[in-house]
Design a protein around this motif. Structure first.
Motif, short mmCIF file in Angstrom:
data_model
loop_
_atom_site.label_atom_id
_atom_site.label_comp_id
_atom_site.label_asym_id
_atom_site.label_seq_id
_atom_site.Cartn_x
_atom_site.Cartn_y
_atom_site.Cartn_z
N UNK A 149 80.07 106.15 -19.62
CA UNK A 149 79.58 106.49 -18.29
C UNK A 149 80.32 105.82 -17.16
N UNK A 150 81.29 105.00 -17.49
CA UNK A 150 82.04 104.26 -16.49
C UNK A 150 83.01 105.17 -15.75
N UNK A 151 82.97 105.11 -14.46
CA UNK A 151 83.88 105.92 -13.65
C UNK A 151 85.24 105.28 -13.45
N UNK A 152 85.36 103.98 -13.73
CA UNK A 152 86.63 103.31 -13.49
C UNK A 152 87.40 102.98 -14.78
N UNK A 153 86.87 103.39 -15.93
CA UNK A 153 87.58 103.17 -17.18
C UNK A 153 87.41 101.80 -17.78
N UNK A 154 86.45 101.02 -17.27
CA UNK A 154 86.15 99.70 -17.81
C UNK A 154 84.72 99.68 -18.34
N UNK A 155 84.46 98.82 -19.31
CA UNK A 155 83.09 98.64 -19.80
C UNK A 155 82.43 97.58 -18.91
N UNK A 156 81.40 97.96 -18.16
CA UNK A 156 80.77 97.02 -17.24
C UNK A 156 80.26 95.77 -17.96
N UNK A 157 80.70 94.60 -17.49
CA UNK A 157 80.36 93.34 -18.16
C UNK A 157 78.87 93.02 -18.08
N UNK A 158 78.33 93.05 -16.88
CA UNK A 158 76.94 92.59 -16.68
C UNK A 158 75.92 93.40 -17.47
N UNK A 159 76.20 94.66 -17.71
CA UNK A 159 75.24 95.52 -18.40
C UNK A 159 75.41 95.52 -19.92
#
Length: 141
Positions: free
Chosen positions: A108-118
């Motif tokens: 679901x990331x729009x920037x191609x990174x895995x969100x750290x905080x979540x």
């Protein structure tokens, strides 16, 4: 989230359903540190747990014979076409749901990174490496 001081170049995201483009690779030969060799291997149990957690999500789970992090405990990698790939260690045989939760965040990331905080805690503390996709390297000096 990108680091403003880094030279990370965001890539356009694929047009297909991103969940179908995320793959979790799990090392089936992994065993727990200092544990005797046993069958089934804990890595094989993690493969089964991740596959069960991925049912109906569009996330693909594949097993590989070795990811080369033998001293780091159970290991898995998560990758998405055109994005950075992530390698996680120190996992347990029941960490499949955490891997799939991280893969879904990544999808679901729009920037191609895995969100750290979540990320689930196991993926925060177990990060071994983040590897750029070869297309990202084309734009770097």
């Amino acid at each position: 989230m990108t680091n403003p001081s880094s030279s990370v170049v965001p890539l356009p995201m694929p047009a297909a359903d991103p969940a179908e483009e995320v793959t979790v690779l799990v090392c089936s030969s992994c065993r727990l540190a200092d544990a005797p060799a046993a069958e089934p291997r804990p890595g094989t149990l993690l493969v089964a747990d991740a596959r069960k957690a991925a049912e109906g999500t569009g996330i693909t789970v594949r097993e590989v014979a070795c990811l080369g992090n033998c001293r780091g405990g159970l290991t898995a990698a998560v990758f998405r076409s055109g994005c950075w790939a992530y390698v996680f260690g120190g996992l347990g045989p029941g960490s499949g749901a955490d891997l799939v939760a991280g893969a879904r965040l990544f999808a679901g990331s729009g920037d191609g990174f895995m969100p750290f905080r979540a990320r689930p805690e196991a993926l925060k503390r177990g990060l071994i490496a983040r590897i750029p996709h070869p297309d990202i390297l084309k734009d770097l000096p």
